[in-house]
Design a protein around this motif. Structure first.
Motif, PDB file in Angstrom:
ATOM      1  N   ASN A 284      -2.410  27.491  21.724  1.00  0.00           N
ATOM      2  CA  ASN A 284      -1.772  26.413  22.435  1.00  0.00           C
ATOM      3  C   ASN A 284      -2.114  26.824  24.112  1.00  0.00           C
ATOM      4  OD1 ASN A 284      -0.729  24.649  20.578  1.00  0.00           O
ATOM      5  ND2 ASN A 284       1.165  26.012  20.337  1.00  0.00           N
ATOM      6  N   GLN A 285      -2.350  27.979  24.474  1.00  0.00           N
ATOM      7  CA  GLN A 285      -2.408  28.491  25.696  1.00  0.00           C
ATOM      8  C   GLN A 285      -3.872  28.153  26.113  1.00  0.00           C
ATOM      9  OE1 GLN A 285      -0.138  29.819  28.162  1.00  0.00           O
ATOM     10  NE2 GLN A 285      -1.628  29.346  29.266  1.00  0.00           N
ATOM     11  N   VAL A 313       4.949  21.293  27.609  1.00  0.00           N
ATOM     12  CA  VAL A 313       6.055  21.651  26.938  1.00  0.00           C
ATOM     13  C   VAL A 313       5.880  22.792  25.917  1.00  0.00           C
ATOM     14  CG1 VAL A 313       8.131  20.612  25.503  1.00  0.00           C
ATOM     15  CG2 VAL A 313       7.063  19.117  27.201  1.00  0.00           C
ATOM     16  N   LYS A 314       4.921  22.926  25.083  1.00  0.00           N
ATOM     17  CA  LYS A 314       4.690  23.939  24.065  1.00  0.00           C
ATOM     18  C   LYS A 314       4.666  25.229  24.671  1.00  0.00           C
ATOM     19  CE  LYS A 314       2.274  21.334  20.337  1.00  0.00           C
ATOM     20  NZ  LYS A 314       2.910  21.794  19.383  1.00  0.00           N
ATOM     21  N   VAL A 315       3.922  25.214  25.998  1.00  0.00           N
ATOM     22  CA  VAL A 315       3.597  26.675  26.728  1.00  0.00           C
ATOM     23  C   VAL A 315       4.784  26.865  27.440  1.00  0.00           C
ATOM     24  CG1 VAL A 315       2.311  27.558  28.475  1.00  0.00           C
ATOM     25  CG2 VAL A 315       1.268  26.309  26.628  1.00  0.00           C
ATOM     26  N   LYS A 316       5.469  26.109  28.088  1.00  0.00           N
ATOM     27  CA  LYS A 316       6.466  26.351  29.174  1.00  0.00           C
ATOM     28  C   LYS A 316       7.769  26.514  28.554  1.00  0.00           C
ATOM     29  CE  LYS A 316       3.650  26.234  32.798  1.00  0.00           C
ATOM     30  NZ  LYS A 316       3.083  27.296  33.366  1.00  0.00           N
ATOM     31  N   GLY A 317       7.872  25.674  27.284  1.00  0.00           N
ATOM     32  CA  GLY A 317       9.123  25.724  26.350  1.00  0.00           C
ATOM     33  C   GLY A 317       9.987  24.611  26.650  1.00  0.00           C
ATOM     34  N   SER A 318       9.538  23.798  27.698  1.00  0.00           N
ATOM     35  CA  SER A 318      10.466  22.663  28.214  1.00  0.00           C
ATOM     36  C   SER A 318       9.692  22.012  29.193  1.00  0.00           C
ATOM     37  CB  SER A 318      11.764  22.817  28.710  1.00  0.00           C
ATOM     38  OG  SER A 318      11.709  23.392  30.011  1.00  0.00           O
ATOM     39  N   ASN A 319       9.918  20.686  29.507  1.00  0.00           N
ATOM     40  CA  ASN A 319       9.481  19.869  30.581  1.00  0.00           C
ATOM     41  C   ASN A 319      10.007  20.099  31.996  1.00  0.00           C
ATOM     42  OD1 ASN A 319      11.783  18.586  30.600  1.00  0.00           O
ATOM     43  ND2 ASN A 319      10.896  16.470  29.858  1.00  0.00           N
TER      44      ASN A 319
END
Length: 500
Positions: A284-285, A313-319
């Motif tokens: 994902n990164q 969202v996948k990389v940062k954990g949230s929006n």
């Protein structure tokens, strides 16, 4: 799906030029020398040279050799004497009933046949009347492409009709080595649209491998060889897409990397496909980095923007922070566009014109004196033109309340028998609120006068004209997000207004 589906036009030009060279050599004429002489005369502004040119073309026109008449017809077209050019082509069909122009005319009639069985019969009769062996066998099968056009059409139509056996039969008849990548690619696309993914994969791979055999000068560097090699990147990207859809992710990754490496220019669709494959492999990164770069370039499609948000969202954990991040990106894009437009602004008189709109009203450029006018040259057959229309509708909507801005969409280079009805039907099938003007071919000169007066060589082509009637910006093609395109047009309009 195929990334070289429009190569047919280029191939036709290539075929004519190659055949001219071959046949001229066979008749002991020096083609390069002849063309250089004619090119020099065409470029000259001296009256004496123009007289010599006219004399040379008149002599070639009266020749008893089709090749010399063809050269004359081509050069008449170059100097915009399309009436003489068209007349010569018509004469050649009668004068050389077994020649190239006669063969081409009857070939076109085959394409117009709706019934597949009737098309097959017409093809068999045509090939009997114009047997391939009666024409010169060129090194890469350049002349055979004329026959391959019909075979490819039959193959693709049978694939669409889900008659796999006949589709494969005609596909396997292709002879022109340099054109097989195009032919197989088209057949692969037809199988794909018909839902036959296995045969789509088989023929796209054959197309890719055919193009690969021409890369890096493996079969020389002739025009035909370069043409064949140029399809490799697009076909490889298409092959990667098919592998991805069959969930063969590791294999798909290998081929999309090859496509990216071999592409002469960065391609947004390749980056999107690469990111999709990386996501499927849970990388994902890396996928985020790809889409981040695409969004920052201002060339991200809606699909890319959507994938970017998912990956954020996948990389940062949230929006959290997404809106601020996107706002900063947009600010950077706008600043980049502004810097570029300062360098691209021009100041040239815009050619005047009067055309008829779809309601039968006469419309002149001079009607909008004192306004900023945006011209958009397009055609119903032009994919990139139609791809740009959602963005253009956004721009039209943005300025609909501004009395000092006018958008005119000029339909040109028509292919339909009734271009006005063709354009009207297209607009009726959409929700676009465009004012369309018709730049139809002049019946005498056979040219589209307005598009020619603006020296347009490709569509979509857009011009921004200021209040004094001067062109301030020109742009061709469409590549980018709708938002970036609207930003660009808006800045051009603002700069044109400020130029007074």
């Amino acid at each position: 799906m195929s990334n070289i589906k429009n190569f047919g036009i280029s191939a036709g030009v290539l075929l004519v030029n190659t055949m001219l060279c071959y046949q001229t050599q066979a008749q002991n004429i020096q083609p390069d020398s002849l063309r250089k002489q004619l090119d020099k005369l065409v470029a000259s502004k001296e009256a004496a040279d123009q007289q010599v040119l006219n004399s040379r073309l008149k002599t070639l026109s009266a020749s008893n050799k089709e090749i010399e008449m063809t050269i004359a017809a081509q050069y008449y077209y170059r100097i915009k004497n399309t009436k003489s050019s068209d007349s010569l082509f018509e004469v050649m069909v009668v004068k050389f009933p077994k020649g190239i122009q006669a063969r081409s005319k009857e070939q076109q009639a085959i394409f117009e046949i709706k019934s597949l069985p009737e098309m097959e019969i017409a093809y068999a009769n045509w090939i009997k009347k114009f047997p391939p062996e009666s024409f010169p066998a060129l090194p890469l099968g350049e002349d055979r492409v004329s026959y391959d056009y019909v075979r490819s059409q039959l193959a693709s139509r049978y694939a669409a009709a889900k008659n796999t056996a006949k589709a494969i039969y005609y596909g396997n008849l292709l002879e022109a080595d340099f054109w097989k990548g195009n032919g197989y690619g088209g057949l692969g696309e037809a199988f794909y649209k018909a839902g036959d993914l296995n045969n789509a994969l088989i023929y796209t791979k054959k197309a890719m491998e055919s193009a690969a055999s021409f890369t890096d000068g493996k079969k020389g560097k002739s025009g035909a060889a370069n043409f064949a090699a140029s399809g490799y990147a697009g076909l490889t990207g298409t092959y990667a897409k098919l592998l991805y859809e069959q969930k063969k992710y590791n294999e798909a990754l290998k081929y999309i990397e090859l496509a990216i490496k071999s592409s002469p220019q960065p391609r947004a669709d390749f980056n999107y496909r690469y990111a999709q494959i990386l996501v499927a492999l849970n990388r994902n990164q890396e996928a985020f980095d790809r889409m981040d770069a695409a969004v920052k370039s201002g060339k991200a499609t809606q699909e890319m923007s959507d994938l970017f948000k998912v990956l954020y969202v996948k990389v940062k954990g949230s929006n959290t922070g997404l809106d601020t991040y996107q706002a900063d990106i947009r600010k950077g894009i706008v600043e980049g566009i502004q810097k570029r437009l300062v360098k691209e602004i021009v100041n040239e008189p815009a050619a005047g014109f009067t055309l008829t709109d779809l309601q039968g009203n006469k419309v002149s450029l001079s009607d909008f004196k004192g306004k900023v006018v945006i011209l958009d040259f397009w055609a119903t057959w032009c994919g990139p033109c139609k791809a740009s229309f959602p963005a253009m509708q956004m721009a039209v909507d943005k300025y609909k309340a501004d009395p000092n801005v006018k958008f005119l969409f000029i339909h040109t280079w028509e292919r339909a028998e009734n271009p006005t009805e063709d354009a009207r039907a297209y607009l009726a099938s959409t929700k676009y609120t465009f004012q369309v003007l018709m730049d139809n071919k002049d019946p005498e000169t056979k040219t589209n006068k307005v598009v020619s007066s603006y020296k347009v060589y490709g569509i979509p082509a857009k011009f921004v004209i200021d209040q004094k009637g001067n062109i301030r910006f020109k742009l061709t093609g469409f590549d980018g997000s709708k938002e970036a395109a609207v930003d660009e047009i808006s800045m051009m309009i603002d700069m044109a207004k400020a130029s007074i």
